[in-house]
Design a protein around this motif. Structure first.
Motif, short mmCIF file in Angstrom:
data_model
loop_
_atom_site.label_atom_id
_atom_site.label_comp_id
_atom_site.label_asym_id
_atom_site.label_seq_id
_atom_site.Cartn_x
_atom_site.Cartn_y
_atom_site.Cartn_z
N UNK A 124 0.78 -1.43 -0.08
CA UNK A 124 -0.27 -0.52 0.26
C UNK A 124 0.94 1.50 -0.63
N UNK A 125 0.55 2.64 -0.79
CA UNK A 125 0.90 3.04 -0.64
C UNK A 125 0.60 4.15 0.44
N UNK A 126 -0.66 3.86 1.17
CA UNK A 126 -1.24 5.46 1.08
C UNK A 126 -1.05 4.95 3.24
N UNK A 127 0.25 5.04 3.70
CA UNK A 127 -0.16 5.04 5.04
C UNK A 127 -0.44 5.69 5.83
N UNK B 152 -0.25 8.69 8.06
CA UNK B 152 1.42 9.60 8.76
C UNK B 152 0.49 10.09 9.50
N UNK C 188 7.11 4.86 8.69
CA UNK C 188 7.52 4.13 7.64
C UNK C 188 8.61 5.28 7.91
N UNK D 76 -4.24 16.12 0.03
CA UNK D 76 -3.56 15.61 0.57
C UNK D 76 -3.17 16.23 1.77
N UNK E 211 8.15 13.23 2.70
CA UNK E 211 7.61 11.77 1.82
C UNK E 211 6.14 11.87 1.71
N UNK E 212 5.42 12.98 2.32
CA UNK E 212 4.69 13.39 1.86
C UNK E 212 4.35 13.76 0.36
N UNK F 178 4.16 11.16 -2.08
CA UNK F 178 2.87 10.61 -1.42
C UNK F 178 1.58 10.94 -2.36
N UNK G 156 1.51 10.31 -6.31
CA UNK G 156 0.80 8.99 -6.74
C UNK G 156 -0.64 9.90 -7.20
N UNK H 137 -2.01 -3.53 -6.37
CA UNK H 137 -1.16 -2.44 -6.37
C UNK H 137 0.03 -3.24 -6.21
N UNK I 139 4.40 2.82 -5.27
CA UNK I 139 2.96 1.52 -6.32
C UNK I 139 1.94 1.87 -7.28
#
Lengths: 172, 951
Positions: free
Chosen positions: A10-13, A15, A37, B61, B123-124, B127, B130, B845, B853
Motif C-alpha cells: 500500500x502506498x497510502x500510509x 501519516x 515509515x 492531501x 514523504x508526503x 505520496x 501518486x 497494486x 506502487x
C-alpha cells in the motif's frame, strides 16, 4: 528518498499514526514519536541533526549511511527508526572530533583515503566493527570488508592503506 | 633563511578533519526553519505528448502546500541557454534544443520533470505524486542513433527537419591521397556506450527567499556556482548581488554537476519565493539515473592508412554521437573525441566527421573524460590492429609515431573545444612509454612469461597505451588573498570543490609565497558572496587556472607587505626577507614586522591611503591561459582472463603520467587512482541498458555496477614533469587523466590474453557476459552480430521457481489454490479478483523498491487443468508502470512421509516498462520476497479452511 520497502502493498500510509520510541544515540538517551515509515537514516539526519550519516542510494548498496546498531554495522537506509526502539545506535559523530581524531580517522587523513568525503562516514562505521573483530587483517580481508561500501573518488587503494595503518600501529 | 618550497610537497589536507568527523556541510545537511520539501513528477515514457495534468487530489492531501506544472511558472518558464555555442568551424551545422524547467507539450526522455509538489515532508510530497492525474499520449521512442536519422524516424523536436543535432567536419592534409599511397589500410567499426558519472552524493538544491531584504540564497551541488548565480539572477529578475549561490562540500562531481541549468535548479528557487518558505529538493538514486546527465554513446567508422614500417600516413573517422533529448552543452563532447583521437602522434592527414543525434534518452554532457575516451579508444585500437597485421611490436609502433620534443608547440590545424586551434604546448612522450614498459616488464612478459603461462593453459595478456589530455582551458579564474589584522590568511576563489583538495593545494601555493604553514591559509571556495567572478571546476582546470590566480594574488600580497615594511623601516625592498610570517631586514632579522602587524598598519585609523595604493594587505588577481596545456601519459596493465567464466582479473596496473609541475603529489596520485577506478568501471562493469522503448533497465546500484574495492587494484605510478610554459606554476590538469585511456587499455590487454582465439575487441564497455559471448561466438566461428542490435530486448526475463509443503491433501490444496477469494487474500497488493469460467480478472497494486506502487489490471487464464495434480496459468498484467506477462505452472504431489502435499511451481515471465527499470537483481529479490510472503499466507488459509471444513 523513497518511503517504502520491497514489495510493499500500500502506498497510502497513515501519516498521523506515530509510534513512541526510545533509544540511545551516541551515548545519549533519545525519545521521539515517529511515523512507522520513517527511515533510520532520515531520523538520524533530520530529526536528530546528525548529518554525518550520508545517504547515497537508499537501496542498501552504497553503504554511505552505515551506522552501528547494537555494535554491528547496519545500513540506516534499510531500517526504520521504529526498529531501533531500545537499541544502541552510534554514528560517525561518536568517533573523534576535529581536534582529536579517532585513530582510524587519523589514518584516513595520513593516507589520503578520502577525496570528496561523502562516502567516508559510512566506510568508517563499517570498519569500526571489522577492526574490532580483525585487529590485524591482511589486504584481501580489508578489500572484502570494504566491498560493501562504494567510493567513486579514491579508487580504494589509499583506503586499503589507511586500514593497514590503523590496524598495525607499529608499522607507522 | 632559505625559502621552503611548499609547492611539490605531499601536504596533508586541510579539509579532512571536517569531512572525517561528519561535520562538513553538504547541501542535504542544510536545515532551515519552516523548510518545505519538493518531489518531482517525472515522465515514465521516453516520448509522449502531454495532454493534461490535474492536481486536484494531490492538493487535498494533508501536508501538501503547492503543486506546479509548466503553465504555473508563467513568464519564468523559459528554455535553458546554450552553454557553449558551436566553435568557429567552417560548414558546421548545429541545431540547439534546450531543456526546459518543466515539460510543456511533450516529454522526450524517461525521467523528464513534468510537475513539482511542495509539501511539509519529502514523504508526503512523494505520496502526492501518486495523486496527480496525468494524461500522456505515448509516441514512438527514438533509441538507436542510425534509426534516429532515417527519413521516417519520429522526430523529437518538431522545429527541426530531422533528429540531426549537429554535423561537423574537421581535418588536415588529404586523407584520400594518403590512402592511395598506403601499404596497408585498416578499417573497423567501434562502439562506445553510455554510463553514469556515479557520484555517491546525488544532486540537491535548497533555496530560501528573504522577502525583507529581497535576497535569494541557494545551496546547490554545482561545480559552477558563479555562472549559476548569474543565470538565476537574470531569470528571477534580481540584481546579481541579491542572489547568493553556495556550493558547500560537494560529494563528487565528475562533470554532470556542471550542467546548466538543471530543471530542478530553476524550479526550486522560484517555488521558494512563490510559497514564501525555504524549499529543499534532494535527488534520489533512481532519479539520478535519468535526471542527471550522462555520457558516451558513440559509433565510429574509422580507417587508418599506414606505410609498410608502421608510419601513420593518415586517419579517417566518421562517427555518430548520441546527445540525448537536448543539447545544452553544445559540441564539447564530440569535439573532444575528434581532437583527442590525434593523441601523442604525428598524423599528417586527418579526415574527421561527426553527426550528433537527438534520441529519447537522458541528456548527454561531459562526464570525466568528456569524449576523450572515444578518440583514444579509436586510435589505440587501430594501432593495435595495425601492429598485429604489419608484424610490428605494439610499443614500437607507438614510439615510431610519437611527436618528438622538437615538434612543440605542435599545431594540429584543427579547432579544440575552447575555440582555440589545437596546439600542444609541450610534451615528451617517449620517456613515459619507456618507463611504463619497464615498470610493467613488457619485454620479459611478452618473451618469457606469457609463453610459459600460455603453455599451462592460462590466458594472460599485457596492454600498453598512450594518450594526451587537453587540460586547463580558459577563460579565467580569480582569487583574493587577504591577511587579516589577526594574522589569519584568507584565500577566496570562485571555483567549487568536489574532493580535489582545493583547500590544500591552493593553500600551498599561497603559503609558499607568504612563507607560512599551509594549515594557516583558510580557503573559501564556491560561495558567490565571498568571490563573485569565475566559471567553475571542470575540464581538469581548477589547479591550473584558479591555482595560477592564487599564485598571482599571493605574489601581489607579498609585494605589498614588503613595500609597506620597506617604507616603515626606511630601507630598500631588496634588503627585506619574508619568512615564518614576518617581513624583516635580511641582515638584521630582529628589525621587522609580523604579517599581522603589517595588516594593521595597512589599514590605519588615521593617516591617508596615498594615491595609487589600496588599504589592507589584500590583493585580487585573475588568470586566463592563452590556451589549454596538454598533459600526457602511458598506461599499462597485466590481465588474466578466466577461459570458463570470462572474468578478467587485473594483475597489475601501471600509470606513467606527465601533468607538468605537481602542486601536491599525494593529491595527484589520488586523482589518478580514482580516475583509473572510474575507467575500470567504464570498461568492464558499467553500462546503461535501454530497451527499444527508451526505458532504462538497470536504474539501481544493484544492477548498474560501480566497481568495488575487490575490482580496483592499487596502481603503480611513475611521474615525469614537463612543465607547461602557459602558466606561472608550470602545472597541467590531472582530474580526468586516469579515466581516459582505460577502455583502450582494457581492450588491448584482454585481446592479447585471448590472442589466437580470433577475438577482436571493438567495443567498450565489456562485461564478463559480453566477453563470454564474444569468446563463444569465435569458438563457434559464427558471424559477428552487429553489437548495436544486442541490447534490443523488450523487457526483462524473470524466472521464478520453488517448492512448498502443505500439511493437507493435494485435493484440498488444489481446491483452495483456485479459489479467487483465497488468491486475492494471499497475493500481496491484490485489490480485486473475480473468476469467470477459467479466467480470473482483477486489479493489483505493486511497487518495487524505489518505485511507488501503482495499479495493474491483470488477467489470468487457467490452462491444462488436472484436478488435484497440476494446472497452468497464462498471466497478463498491465498498468502505467509497465507489464508482466508469461506462463506459470503448478504441480501438486502427495508427500511420502506425512499426509500432505508438495507443491512445485515455475513461472517464466517477461517484465517491461518502468518496473523493469529497477533491474534484474531487485526484481528477483522482490519477486522472491513476494512469493514467500504469499506462500506463507496461503499456508495459513489452507490450514484455516481445512479446520473449518472439518468442524
Amino acid at each position: 528518498v523513497y518511503h517504502g520497502h520491497f514489495g510493499r502493498v500500500s502506498h497510502h500510509p497513515l501519516p498521523d499514526q506515530v509510534h513512541a520510541i526510545s533509544l540511545t544515540v551516541n551515548g545519549q538517551a533519545v525519545e521521539r514519536s515517529v511515523e512507522a515509515r520513517l527511515l533510520l537514516s532520515d531520523f538520524l539526519r533530520h530529526e536528530l541533526g546528525l548529518t554525518g550519516t550520508h545517504v547515497g542510494c537508499e537501496h542498501g548498496v552504497c553503504g554511505a549511511c552505515t551506522v552501528l546498531v547494537d555494535g554491528e554495522a547496519a545500513r540506516s537506509c534499510l531500517m526504520f527508526a521504529v526498529q531501533c526502539d531500545g537499541a544502541d545506535v552510534k554514528t560517525v559523530e561518536s568517533l573523534g572530533t576535529e581536534a582529536e581524531l579517532h585513530p582510524l580517522q587519523e589514518a584516513f587523513r595520513d593516507a589520503h583515503a578520502l577525496q570528496c568525503g561523502f562516502c567516508t562516514p559510512g566506510i568508517l562505521m563499517s570498519l569500526v566493527p571489522f577492526l574490532r573483530e580483525h585487529p590485524s587483517p591482511n589486504e584481501a580481508e580489508i578489500r572484502e570488508a570494504l566491498s560493501g561500501n562504494l567510493c567513486r573518488c579514491t579508487g580504494y587503494a589509499n583506503i586499503v592503506e589507511a586500514v593497514k595503518r590503523a590496524s598495525t600501529p607499529a608499522v607507522k | 633563511v632559505t625559502a621552503r618550497r611548499l609547492v611539490g610537497q605531499s601536504v596533508r589536507r586541510n579539509e579532512d578533519a571536517r569531512l572525517l568527523t561528519g561535520r562538513a556541510q553538504f547541501v542535504d545537511d542544510v536545515q532551515l526553519p519552516g523548510m518545505l520539501h519538493a518531489a518531482f513528477l517525472r515522465s515514465e515514457h521516453a516520448h509522449a505528448r502531454l495532454r493534461g495534468i490535474d492536481f486536484a487530489r494531490a492538493l487535498q492531501r494533508k501536508g501538501v502546500v503547492a503543486a506546479f506544472a509548466a503553465d504555473d511558472l508563467g513568464d519564468y518558464w523559459k528554455p535553458g541557454p546554450l552553454l557553449v555555442p558551436p566553435p568557429p568551424i567552417a560548414g558546421l551545422e548545429f541545431n540547439h534544443a534546450a531543456q526546459v524547467p518543466l515539460a510543456r507539450g511533450k516529454v522526450r526522455y524517461v525521467g523528464e520533470p513534468i510537475a513539482v509538489v511542495i509539501a511539509e515532508s519529502r514523504y508526503i510530497a512523494e505520496d502526492a505524486l501518486d495523486d496527480i492525474a496525468l494524461d500522456l499520449e505515448p509516441l514512438p521512442a527514438v533509441v538507436d542513433m542510425e534509426r534516429a536519422l532515417a527519413a521516417d524516424a519520429p522526430r523529437l523536436h518538431e522545429q527541426f527537419r530531422s533528429n540531426l543535432a549537429a554535423h561537423v567536419k574537421q581535418g588536415k592534409g588529404d586523407y584520400e591521397k594518403a590512402k592511395r599511397k598506403a601499404h596497408r589500410v585498416i578499417s573497423r567499426r567501434f562502439h562506445y556506450d553510455r554510463g553514469v558519472a556515479g557520484a555517491i552524493e546525488n544532486r540537491a538544491v535548497v533555496a530560501a527567499w528573504d522577502a525583507s531584504n529581497e535576497e535569494m540564497t541557494i545551496w546547490d551541488t554545482t561545480q559552477a556556482p558563479i555562472p549559476i548565480r548569474n543565470g538565476l539572477a537574470a531569470m528571477l529578475g534580481l540584481p546579481e548581488s541579491q542572489v547568493r549561490v553556495i556550493a558547500p562540500f560537494v560529494g563528487g562531481g565528475f562533470g554532470p554537476k556542471i550542467m546548466m541549468y538543471y530543471p530542478e535548479e530553476v524550479v526550486i528557487p522560484w517555488a521558494a519565493r512563490k510559497v514564501g518558505r525555504p524549499v529543499k529538493w534532494v535527488e534520489d538514486r533512481r532519479e539520478n539515473f535519468s535526471a542527471t546527465t550522462q555520457e558516451r554513446g558513440q559509433v565510429h567508422d574509422a580507417e587508418i592508412a599506414l606505410a609498410k614500417d608502421g608510419t601513420i600516413l593518415g586517419v579517417k573517422d566518421v562517427f555518430l554521437h548520441d546527445t540525448g533529448a537536448y543539447d545544452p552543452y553544445g559540441l564539447t563532447v564530440p569535439i573532444n573525441s575528434q581532437c583527442t583521437l590525434l593523441g601523442p602522434y604525428r598524423i599528417p592527414n586527418y579526415h574527421s566527421e561527426f553527426t550528433a543525434v537527438f534520441t529519447t534518452k537522458p541528456i548527454v554532457t561531459p562526464v570525466r573524460g568528456a569524449g576523450r575516451q572515444h578518440g583514444v579508444f579509436v586510435i589505440e585500437r587501430l594501432l593495435d590492429i595495425a601492429a598485429r597485421e604489419l608484424g610490428i611490436d605494439r610499443v614500437e609502433i607507438r614510439r615510431k609515431n610519437f611527436l618528438r620534443p622538437r615538434d612543440f608547440p605542435h599545431d594540429h590545424q584543427i579547432i579544440f573545444q575552447d575555440f582555440q586551434p589545437l596546439v600542444y604546448d609541450s610534451g615528451n612522450y617517449e620517456p613515459a612509454l619507456k618507463m611504463a614498459a619497464e615498470m610493467i616488464g613488457y619485454e620479459k612478459f611478452v618473451r618469457e612469461e606469457q609463453p610459459r603461462l600460455r603453455a599451462q593453459g592460462r590466458r594472460v595478456g599485457v596492454g600498453i597505451v598512450a594518450y594526451i589530455e587537453g587540460t586547463g582551458i580558459g577563460p579565467y579564474e580569480g582569487a583574493r588573498v587577504t591577511v587579516e589584522p589577526s594574522g589569519r590568511i584568507r584565500l577566496a576563489t570562485g571555483v567549487g570543490t568536489q574532493g580535489q583538495g582545493h583547500f590544500t593545494s591552493f593553500a600551498q601555493i599561497v603559503a609558499e609565497q607568504l612563507r607560512v604553514e599551509c594549515s594557516e591559509v583558510h580557503v573559501v571556495t564556491g560561495d558567490t558572496r565571498t568571490f563573485a567572478w569565475g566559471t567553475g571546476t571542470f575540464a581538469s582546470r581548477g589547479a591550473v587556472v584558479a591555482g595560477s590566480a592564487c599564485h598571482a594574488a599571493a605574489v601581489a600580497v607579498r609585494e605589498k607587505a614588503i613595500a609597506l615594511a620597506a617604507k616603515l623601516l626606511d630601507v630598500r625592498p631588496s634588503k627585506l626577507e619574508v619568512a615564518n610570517g614576518r617581513v624583516f631586514i635580511r641582515d638584521n632579522p630582529s628589525r621587522g614586522f609580523t604579517l599581522a602587524e603589517l595588516a594593521q598598519k595597512a589599514n590605519p585609523l588615521r593617516g591617508a591611503v596615498t594615491p595609487g595604493s589600496e588599504p589592507g594587505l589584500e590583493a585580487t588577481k585573475y588568470f586566463g591561459p592563452s590556451r589549454g596545456s596538454t598533459a600526457s601519459g602511458v598506461h599499462a596493465m597485466l590481465v588474466e582472463v578466466d577461459a570458463e567464466t570470462a572474468m578478467v582479473e587485473i594483475k597489475r596496473y601501471v600509470v606513467v603520467h606527465d601533468c607538468g609541475v605537481q602542486i601536491n603529489p599525494m593529491i595527484v596520485e589520488g586523482q589518478i587512482q580514482g580516475g583509473v577506478a572510474a575507467g575500470i568501471g567504464n570498461s568492464f562493469y558499467e553500462q546503461l541498458v535501454f530497451d527499444d522503448g527508451g526505458q532504462l533497465l538497470n536504474a539501481s546500484l544493484m544492477d548498474y555496477l560501480l566497481p568495488t574495492a575487490m575490482d580496483v587494484p592499487s596502481i603503480e605510478m611513475g611521474h615525469l614533469e614537463t612543465p607547461s610554459p602557459l602558466n606561472p606554476i608550470g602545472a597541467k590538469g590531472v582530474g580526468e587523466a586516469g579515466a581516459i585511456p582505460t577502455g583502450a587499455l582494457f581492450a588491448q590487454a584482454v585481446e592479447d590474453a585471448l590472442s589466437g582465439t580470433g577475438v577482436e575487441i571493438t567495443e567498450i564497455p565489456l562485461s564478463p557476459g559480453r566477453l563470454f559471448t564474444l569468446m563463444t561466438e569465435r569458438r563457434q566461428a559464427g558471424p559477428r552480430p552487429d553489437s548495436t542490435e544486442r541490447r534490443g530486448t523488450r523487457g526483462r526475463a524473470l524466472r521464478l521457481e520453488g517448492e512448498y509443503d502443505f500439511e493437507r491433501s493435494p485435493a484440498e490444496v488444489y481446491e483452495t489454490l483456485l479459489d479467487p477469494d483465497v488468491l486475492a487474500s494471499v497475493m500481496p497488493g491484490t485489490k480485486r479478483l473475480v473468476r469467470e469460467g477459467d479466467r480470473y480478472s482483477g486489479v493489483m497494486e505493486v511497487g518495487i523498491g524505489p518505485i511507488s506502487a501503482a495499479e495493474f489490471t491483470m488477467q489470468v487464464d487457467l490452462e491444462d487443468q488436472v484436478p488435484g495434480e497440476s494446472y497452468a496459468m497464462r498471466i497478463d498484467a498491465r498498468g502505467k508502470l509497465g507489464f508482466v506477462s508469461g506462463l506459470a505452472t503448478v504441480k501438486l504431489a502427495p508427500r511420502a512421509d506425512v499426509i500432505g502435499t508438495r507443491m512445485s511451481y515455475t513461472a517464466e515471465l517477461q517484465v517491461g516498462g518502468t518496473i523493469a527499470a529497477v533491474g534484474q537483481r531487485m526484481l528477483d529479490s522482490v519477486s522472491r520476497a513476494m512469493s514467500a510472503q504469499g506462500l506463507k499466507a496461503l499456508d495459513r488459509q489452507i490450514r484455516a479452511r481445512a479446520v473449518g471444513a472439518r468442524a
